[in-house]
Design an enzyme around this catalytic site. Sequence first.
Site, PDB file in Angstrom:
ATOM      1  N   CYS A  65       0.871  -1.180   0.000  1.00 21.48           N
ATOM      2  CA  CYS A  65       0.000   0.000   0.000  1.00 21.48           C
ATOM      3  C   CYS A  65       0.904   1.224   0.000  1.00 21.48           C
ATOM      4  CB  CYS A  65      -0.984  -0.016   1.173  1.00 21.48           C
ATOM      5  SG  CYS A  65      -0.262   0.183   2.819  1.00 21.48           S
ATOM      6  N   HIS A  98      15.862 -13.186  11.553  1.00 19.15           N
ATOM      7  CA  HIS A  98      15.583 -13.082  12.992  1.00 19.15           C
ATOM      8  C   HIS A  98      14.109 -13.271  13.338  1.00 19.15           C
ATOM      9  CE1 HIS A  98      19.443 -10.763  14.355  1.00 19.15           C
ATOM     10  NE2 HIS A  98      19.712 -11.676  13.426  1.00 19.15           N
TER      11      HIS A  98
END
Length: 144
Positions: A65, A98
């Site tokens: 977006c 991570h």
Amino acid sequence: MKISIGNDHAGTDYKFAIVKHLEAKGYVVNNYGTDASDSVDYPDFVHPVALDVTNKKVDFGIIICGSGNGANMTANKHQEIRSALCWSKEIVVLARQHNDANILSIPARYTAVQQAIEMVDAFLETAFEGGRHQNRVNKIPVSC
Ligand SMILES: O=C(CO)[C@H](O)[C@H](O)COP(=O)(O)O
């Protein structure tokens, strides 16, 4: 590898460029985004992507977006989703290594098309490191 992608009107051109790039590399892409520039509401085009990832119909999701925030907020309402709003390749790599991100949120109005494509490649090609990060990812869902 299968990918689902969703976008609002701010991300239409980026979506076309990313889909073209991924299909040329052999990815199968489900397009849930708007293909037009008429104003739409981003949740309508993000929930289907989150559902596909949740239901393991695809390996990863990509959502786009204007700022990346609305799409990211929508996706992260789904319990199994770890959607990462990213603005550089380095952040993308960390989101995979991570955080085991399963959806990449791209801010189309603040990212060049070529940079977005490089972020997508990094997202799809970087593995989760596990180990200490797995313990932390396991604690993300709210269970109360
Ligand atoms: O970034 C977004 C949501 O986070 C939207 O793309 C943005 O809000 C759309 O704005 P406008 O209706 O003014 O085109």
